[in-house]
Design a protein around this motif. Structure first.
Motif, PDB file in Angstrom:
ATOM      1  N   ASN A   1      -7.706  -4.018  -3.156  1.00  0.00           N
ATOM      2  CA  ASN A   1      -7.540  -4.854  -1.984  1.00  0.00           C
ATOM      3  C   ASN A   1      -8.600  -5.943  -2.150  1.00  0.00           C
ATOM      4  O   ASN A   1      -9.775  -5.636  -2.353  1.00  0.00           O
ATOM      5  CB  ASN A   1      -7.814  -4.011  -0.731  1.00  0.00           C
ATOM      6  CG  ASN A   1      -7.525  -4.755   0.554  1.00  0.00           C
ATOM      7  OD1 ASN A   1      -7.611  -5.986   0.607  1.00  0.00           O
ATOM      8  ND2 ASN A   1      -7.206  -4.006   1.598  1.00  0.00           N
TER       9      ASN A   1
ATOM     10  N   ILE B   1      -3.293  -7.864  -2.644  1.00  0.00           N
ATOM     11  CA  ILE B   1      -3.443  -6.798  -3.630  1.00  0.00           C
ATOM     12  C   ILE B   1      -3.564  -7.439  -5.010  1.00  0.00           C
ATOM     13  O   ILE B   1      -2.658  -8.145  -5.455  1.00  0.00           O
ATOM     14  CB  ILE B   1      -2.235  -5.830  -3.605  1.00  0.00           C
ATOM     15  CG1 ILE B   1      -2.162  -5.091  -2.260  1.00  0.00           C
ATOM     16  CG2 ILE B   1      -2.344  -4.816  -4.742  1.00  0.00           C
ATOM     17  CD1 ILE B   1      -3.302  -4.148  -1.982  1.00  0.00           C
TER      18      ILE B   1
ATOM     19  N   LEU C   1       0.841  -1.198   0.000  1.00  0.00           N
ATOM     20  CA  LEU C   1       0.000   0.000   0.000  1.00  0.00           C
ATOM     21  C   LEU C   1       0.876   1.248   0.000  1.00  0.00           C
ATOM     22  O   LEU C   1       0.637   2.193  -0.728  1.00  0.00           O
ATOM     23  CB  LEU C   1      -0.922  -0.004   1.222  1.00  0.00           C
ATOM     24  CG  LEU C   1      -1.864   1.190   1.286  1.00  0.00           C
ATOM     25  CD1 LEU C   1      -2.737   1.238   0.052  1.00  0.00           C
ATOM     26  CD2 LEU C   1      -2.713   1.137   2.531  1.00  0.00           C
TER      27      LEU C   1
ATOM     28  N   THR D   1     -10.162  -7.623  -0.244  1.00  0.00           N
ATOM     29  CA  THR D   1     -11.290  -7.578   0.697  1.00  0.00           C
ATOM     30  C   THR D   1     -12.419  -6.687   0.165  1.00  0.00           C
ATOM     31  O   THR D   1     -13.530  -6.750   0.643  1.00  0.00           O
ATOM     32  CB  THR D   1     -10.865  -7.055   2.091  1.00  0.00           C
ATOM     33  OG1 THR D   1     -10.308  -5.752   1.935  1.00  0.00           O
ATOM     34  CG2 THR D   1      -9.847  -7.968   2.743  1.00  0.00           C
TER      35      THR D   1
HETATM   36  C1  NAG Z   1      -6.906  -4.698   2.875  1.00  0.00           C
HETATM   37  O1  NAG Z   1      -8.089  -4.658   3.639  1.00  0.00           O
HETATM   38  C2  NAG Z   1      -7.964  -5.273   4.913  1.00  0.00           C
HETATM   39  C3  NAG Z   1      -9.340  -5.272   5.549  1.00  0.00           C
HETATM   40  O2  NAG Z   1      -9.939  -4.014   5.441  1.00  0.00           O
HETATM   41  C4  NAG Z   1      -6.934  -4.511   5.735  1.00  0.00           C
HETATM   42  O3  NAG Z   1      -6.777  -5.136   6.995  1.00  0.00           O
HETATM   43  C5  NAG Z   1      -5.614  -4.524   4.990  1.00  0.00           C
HETATM   44  O4  NAG Z   1      -4.664  -3.737   5.676  1.00  0.00           O
HETATM   45  C6  NAG Z   1      -5.793  -3.966   3.590  1.00  0.00           C
HETATM   46  N1  NAG Z   1      -4.533  -4.102   2.876  1.00  0.00           N
HETATM   47  C7  NAG Z   1      -4.001  -3.129   2.170  1.00  0.00           C
HETATM   48  C8  NAG Z   1      -2.678  -3.419   1.557  1.00  0.00           C
HETATM   49  O5  NAG Z   1      -4.551  -2.053   2.022  1.00  0.00           O
END
Ligand code: NAG
Ligand code: NAG
Ligand code: NAG
Length: 397
Positions: free
Chosen positions: A235, A343, A4, A237
């Motif tokens: 992401n 990712i 990120l 998620t």
């Molecule tokens: C992706 O989303 C998860 C859950 O919201 C979070 O814990 C994680 O840090 C995120 N990863 C990035 C690389 O943004």
């Protein structure tokens, strides 16, 4: 986490470089503005991701306004985004035309009234449509291709006829704060405007655009276009997840692989240096390369559809009708990692300094991207490079 940071670092770097570029031209004065024609063509897709600020705007004294009508031609495949905004009394009274689910929607704020109406024909069919907006007494009228699409009447004891002050118009953004809206929306609009006539005014428009305005492609087709300069990353998620572990996660890419070159997608697990999975296309000679950690699997094929299925310790790749299966002990439990957050990037490898110095961005059109059978909208990505158009590809016909 590392990924990120790199992503936002990349974004900032990109911005700094463009600002420097501007400086080199000697036009940077802290708040650069330049004039731009309101008659177009205007590519609304050249806005930074997440920006509400308009691509361009103009203002005129109301005493100069003789016509009550604005008209323009509009073309898009994008289902959602902001098109045209106008206000008086510095934003006290405002209106905005957006698309949502492809349908025109007008939101209007005037005195103590807040209205939202949606209707008319779907506009996101990639064809040029004539859009006309006029204010007729207590009504605001939207016409599409010569037919009345929406008519909104507004009346309140508090409304008053505004005859003095200025009117502001804006394209590709709004000039009121987002919390004044009736309903928020995704502002990014991958669309084009041409032959604009704005209240019959000849006042020039202003833009804070850095560099030259983008042209509009002569012909477009649906898809996401990667010109070889950047990627879009999610992401996992934020994407649909697995229903059953046995079913795994399926990522589908549609497009003509003979017209692609570079990295189609990559999947990175946080904390791991190497991408977990990448798919690259070479056309000279023709091959599709699937890399799982350090192992390459190469097929000398082209495709119109590529499908990856991520299972626990297994990856399946279907290229048109060819089915390939890879089982590697060291690959992660995909359904689990997917839920924890990997990712997933389209069009490149999210770089990580020196180890990705030869980042192979994709040049080409991904006609459709789906995860678990659902369309993926690049306007909703965690990061999208400005060069990537989320809903249109140039086409030859
Ligand atoms: C992706 O989303 C998860 C859950 O919201 C979070 O814990 C994680 O840090 C995120 N990863 C990035 C690389 O943004
Ligand atoms: C608008 O009105 C102001 C003051 O009334 C005047 O100074 C200005 O020149 C006008 N602008 C235009 C574009 O007519
Ligand atoms: C629009 O402006 C032109 C010249 O700028 C003028 O000739 C024409 O009458 C105007 N049309 C309307 C409807 O005001």
């Amino acid at each position: 986490m590392g990924s990120l940071k790199t992503l936002s670092g990349g974004l900032l770097l990109g911005l700094c470089l463009t600002l420097l570029g501007w400086g080199a031209e000697g036009q940077w004065d802290g708040h650069p503005k330049k004039e731009i024609s309101g008659s177009g063509p205007i590519n609304l897709g050249q806005q930074q991701r997440g920006t509400w600020w308009p691509l361009m705007q103009t203002r005129e004294n109301l005493t100069e306004v003789k016509s009550i009508k604005s008209m323009f031609q509009f073309r898009t495949f994008d289902p959602e985004g902001v098109v045209f905004y106008g206000d008086t009394r510095e934003g006290e009274d405002w209106f905005v035309l957006i698309l949502r689910n492809g349908l025109p929607e007008m939101q209007i704020g005037k005195a103590d009234i807040l209205v939202s109406v949606q209707g008319g024909p779907k506009l996101n069919d990639g064809k040029w449509h004539l859009v006309e907006i006029s204010s007729q007494g207590d009504f605001v009228v939207l016409e599409v291709d010569g037919q009345k699409a929406l008519v909104v009447g507004l009346k309140s004891k508090e409304t008053m006829e505004v005859l003095t002050g200025q009117i502001r118009l804006a394209l590709g953004g709004i000039l009121v704060s987002v919390d004044k809206l009736f309903l928020p929306f995704q502002p990014e609009m991958d669309g084009c405007i041409q032959k604009g006539n704005w209240l019959n005014l000849s006042t020039p428009w202003e833009t804070e655009l850095i560099g030259e305005p983008w042209p509009c492609y002569q012909n477009i087709q649906p898809g996401s276009y990667f010109p070889g300069a950047g990627l879009a990353a999610f992401n996992t998620t934020d994407l649909p997840g697995h229903q059953t572990e046995e079913g795994g996660i399926t990522i589908d890419i549609h497009g003509d692989s003979t017209k692609m070159e570079g990295t189609v997608l990559s999947l990175n697990t946080p904390g791991q240096e190497l991408p977990t999975v990448t798919v690259k296309i070479n056309n000279n000679p023709k091959k599709v390369i699937l890399t799982i950690l350090k192992s390459d699997a190469i097929t000398e094929q082209s495709f119109s559809r590529l499908s990856l299925t991520l299972l626990k310790n297994q990856v399946n790749m279907d290229i048109d009708d060819t089915h390939l299966t890879f089982e590697i002990d060291s690959i992660p439990d995909f359904p689990r990692s997917w839920k924890e957050g990997m990712i997933l990037a389209f069009g490149g490898l999210p770089g990580d300094g020196v180890s990705y110095s030869s980042i192979q961005y994709l040049k080409g059109c991904l006609e459709k991207i789906q995860v678990q059978g659902q369309d993926v909208d690049l306007d909703r990505a965690l990061y999208k490079d400005l060069s990537v158009s989320s809903h249109s590809c140039p086409s030859e016909v």
